[in-house]
Every structure is written in C-alpha cells, then in structure tokens.
Design a protein around this motif. Structure first.
Motif, PDB file in Angstrom:
ATOM      1  N   UNK A   1     -22.523 -13.832  15.739  1.00  0.00           N
ATOM      2  CA  UNK A   1     -23.289 -14.198  14.545  1.00  0.00           C
ATOM      3  C   UNK A   1     -24.313 -15.251  14.942  1.00  0.00           C
ATOM      4  N   UNK A   2     -25.558 -14.985  14.637  1.00  0.00           N
ATOM      5  CA  UNK A   2     -26.611 -15.960  14.894  1.00  0.00           C
ATOM      6  C   UNK A   2     -27.488 -16.097  13.656  1.00  0.00           C
ATOM      7  N   UNK A   3     -27.674 -17.315  13.180  1.00  0.00           N
ATOM      8  CA  UNK A   3     -28.562 -17.605  12.065  1.00  0.00           C
ATOM      9  C   UNK A   3     -29.573 -18.645  12.526  1.00  0.00           C
ATOM     10  N   UNK A   4     -30.822 -18.520  12.074  1.00  0.00           N
ATOM     11  CA  UNK A   4     -31.805 -19.492  12.512  1.00  0.00           C
ATOM     12  C   UNK A   4     -33.180 -19.291  11.918  1.00  0.00           C
TER      13      UNK A   4
ATOM     14  N   UNK B   1     -35.289 -23.218  21.286  1.00  0.00           N
ATOM     15  CA  UNK B   1     -36.650 -22.676  21.129  1.00  0.00           C
ATOM     16  C   UNK B   1     -36.834 -21.952  19.807  1.00  0.00           C
ATOM     17  N   UNK B   2     -35.819 -21.222  19.360  1.00  0.00           N
ATOM     18  CA  UNK B   2     -35.944 -20.413  18.149  1.00  0.00           C
ATOM     19  C   UNK B   2     -35.300 -21.060  16.926  1.00  0.00           C
ATOM     20  N   UNK B   3     -34.805 -22.258  17.077  1.00  0.00           N
ATOM     21  CA  UNK B   3     -34.265 -22.978  15.913  1.00  0.00           C
ATOM     22  C   UNK B   3     -32.982 -22.382  15.372  1.00  0.00           C
ATOM     23  N   UNK B   4     -32.055 -22.052  16.245  1.00  0.00           N
ATOM     24  CA  UNK B   4     -30.757 -21.539  15.800  1.00  0.00           C
ATOM     25  C   UNK B   4     -30.011 -22.618  15.029  1.00  0.00           C
ATOM     26  N   UNK B   5     -29.470 -22.259  13.869  1.00  0.00           N
ATOM     27  CA  UNK B   5     -28.702 -23.228  13.076  1.00  0.00           C
ATOM     28  C   UNK B   5     -27.210 -22.927  13.101  1.00  0.00           C
ATOM     29  N   UNK B   6     -26.839 -21.687  13.476  1.00  0.00           N
ATOM     30  CA  UNK B   6     -25.426 -21.326  13.574  1.00  0.00           C
ATOM     31  C   UNK B   6     -25.257 -20.252  14.626  1.00  0.00           C
ATOM     32  N   UNK B   7     -24.254 -20.427  15.495  1.00  0.00           N
ATOM     33  CA  UNK B   7     -23.952 -19.422  16.508  1.00  0.00           C
ATOM     34  C   UNK B   7     -22.442 -19.302  16.620  1.00  0.00           C
TER      35      UNK B   7
ATOM     36  N   UNK C   1     -35.920 -13.283  10.466  1.00  0.00           N
ATOM     37  CA  UNK C   1     -36.066 -14.519  11.227  1.00  0.00           C
ATOM     38  C   UNK C   1     -34.967 -14.689  12.278  1.00  0.00           C
ATOM     39  N   UNK C   2     -34.379 -13.576  12.681  1.00  0.00           N
ATOM     40  CA  UNK C   2     -33.362 -13.642  13.726  1.00  0.00           C
ATOM     41  C   UNK C   2     -31.965 -13.856  13.204  1.00  0.00           C
ATOM     42  N   UNK C   3     -31.712 -13.380  11.994  1.00  0.00           N
ATOM     43  CA  UNK C   3     -30.342 -13.373  11.488  1.00  0.00           C
ATOM     44  C   UNK C   3     -29.652 -12.148  12.087  1.00  0.00           C
TER      45      UNK C   3
ATOM     46  N   UNK D   1     -25.292 -22.607   3.362  1.00  0.00           N
ATOM     47  CA  UNK D   1     -25.808 -21.324   2.906  1.00  0.00           C
ATOM     48  C   UNK D   1     -27.260 -21.167   3.356  1.00  0.00           C
ATOM     49  N   UNK D   2     -27.541 -20.114   4.105  1.00  0.00           N
ATOM     50  CA  UNK D   2     -28.920 -19.804   4.477  1.00  0.00           C
ATOM     51  C   UNK D   2     -29.215 -18.341   4.147  1.00  0.00           C
ATOM     52  N   UNK D   3     -30.487 -18.035   4.038  1.00  0.00           N
ATOM     53  CA  UNK D   3     -30.927 -16.715   3.601  1.00  0.00           C
ATOM     54  C   UNK D   3     -30.627 -15.659   4.665  1.00  0.00           C
ATOM     55  N   UNK D   4     -30.063 -14.558   4.227  1.00  0.00           N
ATOM     56  CA  UNK D   4     -29.732 -13.448   5.134  1.00  0.00           C
ATOM     57  C   UNK D   4     -30.938 -12.590   5.461  1.00  0.00           C
TER      58      UNK D   4
END
Length: 385
Positions: free
Chosen positions: A352-355, A88-94, A337-339, A116-119
């Motif tokens: 760690x969650x990035x998305x 739902x939230x578009x997580x790209x890394x967990x 954005x939910x980093x 690499x994604x924006x922190x």
C-alpha cells in the motif's frame, strides 16, 4: 493616484466579466476549482482536499478487527532506493502486508495509521466491488444488465447495447474526454460540479460497447448511478453494510458527493480513508472476494475482475489494473497521484502506497517506475529478513 484607481477599477471589471461569462456558459464550477486548489497553494487536486467538499460517511461497525502485526513487524528498515523515491514523490504512507499481517509500516510527518487521504481512482475498484455485491444480493441481475434498465433515456447510437459490465471493464463506448489538464474538461467539471448526474446523462454511447478497452472515469460514474438506482440507497451506506462493517474497518471513511439534492457520490474517485483500511480492501481482492472464510462477493466475479478482458487492454480487468511484472500475476488499485494497493497472491503480499505524486506511466505497462520500484524494493526488504 488616479491611474491606480482606474487600474483597480479595470481589474474589477475584468474579473467580474470573467465570472459572469463562467456562469453564462455553465463553467462556474471552475470558480470552486480555483478556490479549492489555487487558493490553498496547490496546482491540482490533492490528497487532503476532502475537507473542501460535502461528503457521505462510510460508517465502520460497532466492533473493529485489529490488523495483525507480523512477528517481524518493522524489523527491517526501508532500502535507500525506497527512501529516495518516497521522499521525491511525497509518500505519506507505505505498508507491506505479508500473510495477512502488517510486516512493515511507515508514515510521513503529520500522517499516521488513522489519517484519511483521497483515494482518487482507487475508488473505481471499490465501486466495482459494490457492483459485484449488488449482483450477489439480487439488486442487479448480472454483468449483462443493460444500462437502459436504469436510465432509459441514455443517448447515443449504441445506448441500448451498453451493459453495467461494459462500464466496469472500461469498454463503454461513451464520448467522455479523459483530460486531466484543461479546466474546461469533463473530468474537471465532474470533480468540482454540483450536479455530476446531469453531466453524465449528457453523454452519448457513440461507439459499440464491449469491443475494446478505453479508460473513462465517466463510465465508472455512470456505473455508480446504476447501482444507486438498483439498491435505492446511498452508495456510502451500501459500502458500509457490505464491506466496511463486515471487514471490521478501523475507521469511518468519507466519500465526496456532488452537493445536489441527489447527493451523488463521486464514484470514479474520492473515498478518503487510511492506509490500513485500504490495505484490507486489497486483502479482499487477494483472497478472491473472501473475508475470514466468508465470500463477501462471488469468487467467480472477483477472479473475473483480475482477468484481462481485451487484447488492447491487457493491463485491466473489471475495476482493477493488472500487471505481470516479475512474471507474477498482479492486480492493483490505483489513484492518479500514486495511490496504490498492489496485490500479489502467489506471495500472499500486498503493498500500500499513498502520497502526493507519482511518476508518469510507462507505455508498456501503464504504470510508472514508481510502481515497479515499490515492488522491487519490497522484495529486497523481504529478502533481508
């Protein structure tokens, strides 16, 4: 055909007038925002936008330290609820890091452990770590060092009372407007402007600093400017030699800069790195500034960072968000954005969650249901093993 030509001519004139007015009133940064955001199919800043900005490289060392994999690495699958919220939230890394080893790791299609994604605002926590390092190295005397030591022309009734510690603890008294919606806001200007220092030095310290918590991105940016003045080198270089290299980070990282001749890092946001290396920074906080039994930042300052400073800001220390969810002492790095890099010392646990998106914050803990769900489902997974 004549009406069509006249319509096109009218549109061109209107567009040209708008562009001219934006330049006249110093809002030309909005044009870059339109180009970076809307012309790429987005509606706001996004995790892969670093390619559209000038950057400094945060260089890794000549040797890297392998991130240990737990003996039960990926033996437990994600819960249904975790999969649902990640989709739902578009997580790209967990990632789940247990006892300093990666216990669980998953990436969305198109992303990997080197992506690499924006922190976004997780960079505020890293900037505070640089402040602590600069104090430890003797560049900055203490948290009580006046900001006017570095910027004597600072404006405002209480400017001579503002300290670097006030900036880190979000008690600056600055007249910064933390608005994420209006394209005419200070936050938008800082993100797309070509001279962030000029914007920051136009601020005033209109309220007594050090009295209460008020989250302001401009405070972290001014802090970074003080650090840069003190160390006399780019923040990216200092971050490299102080943390990226000693911690054996896996990859170079990128830090967005404002594009002026001063090449000032956008320190309130905008470090692009991968989930594993962000997780390593979580380990540094989890172990109170120690890395492989060496104190990279003073323990007392690392502990202070994870301690609430004000009654009206019980969920914030120095550069770190705080929570007592599940009656556990939690500190965490957070991006808009939910980093998340969530540190739970009593269980030697890091999440760690990035998305792409996050839930709106809950009034009581200043984090949304995404934050609590990530923690709940991580514990559920750990119990299954």
């Amino acid at each position: 055909m004549k009406w069509l030509k006249n319509s096109i001519k009218f549109i061109v004139i209107v567009v040209a007038t708008i562009i001219a007015l934006l330049y006249i009133f110093d809002y030309n940064y909005i044009l870059k925002g339109v180009r970076v955001v809307y012309f790429t199919g987005h509606t706001t800043a996004y995790i892969d936008d670093t390619a559209h900005f000038e950057t400094h490289t945060i260089k890794k060392g000549t040797t890297t330290q392998a991130f240990p994999l737990h003996k039960n690495y990926n033996k437990v699958i994600a819960t249904k609820k975790l999969n649902t919220i990640n989709q739902r939230l578009g997580t790209v890394a967990f990632l789940i890091i247990k006892n300093d080893s990666i216990w669980y790791e998953n990436y969305a299609e198109g992303y990997s452990n080197t992506s690499k994604t924006n922190s976004f605002s997780m960079a505020k926590s890293i900037t505070t770590a640089l402040l602590f390092k600069a104090i430890d190295d003797g560049y900055i005397p203490s948290l009580d060092t006046p900001v006017t030591t570095y910027f004597p022309g600072l404006k405002g009734r209480f400017s001579d009372q503002l300290t670097v510690g006030n900036l880190s603890s979000m008690s600056s008294g600055l007249n910064w407007n933390e608005n994420y919606i209006s394209p005419f806001s200070m936050t938008a200007e800082a993100y797309y402007s070509t001279d962030i220092q000029e914007l920051i030095l136009g601020l005033k310290v209109n309220e007594a600093p050090g009295k209460s918590f008020k989250y302001l991105s401009g405070a972290t940016q001014l802090l970074a400017m003080c650090i840069k003045k003190a160390i006399k080198k780019p923040l990216a270089s200092y971050l490299s030699t102080s943390f990226w290299q000693p911690m054996g980070m896996h990859s170079n990282a990128l830090w967005q800069i404002d594009g002026t001749k001063n090449s000032m890092e956008k320190a309130y946001c905008c470090i692009a790195s991968n989930a594993r290396d962000f997780g390593r920074f979580g380990q540094l906080w989890l172990h109170n500034g120690a890395w492989n039994q060496k104190q990279l930042i003073p323990k007392k300052l690392a502990i202070k960072a994870q301690t609430a400073q004000f009654k009206n800001g019980q969920n914030y220390g120095y550069g770190l968000w705080l929570s007592n969810y599940k009656n556990k002492k939690i500190s965490y790095m957070r991006g808009i954005l939910g980093q998340y890099v969530i540190c739970i010392p009593e269980d030697d646990l890091i999440i760690v969650r990035l998305g792409h998106k996050r839930d709106l914050p809950d009034f009581n803990n200043n984090s949304g249901t995404d934050f609590t769900t990530y923690i709940d489902e991580t514990y559920q997974m750990l119990q299954l093993n």
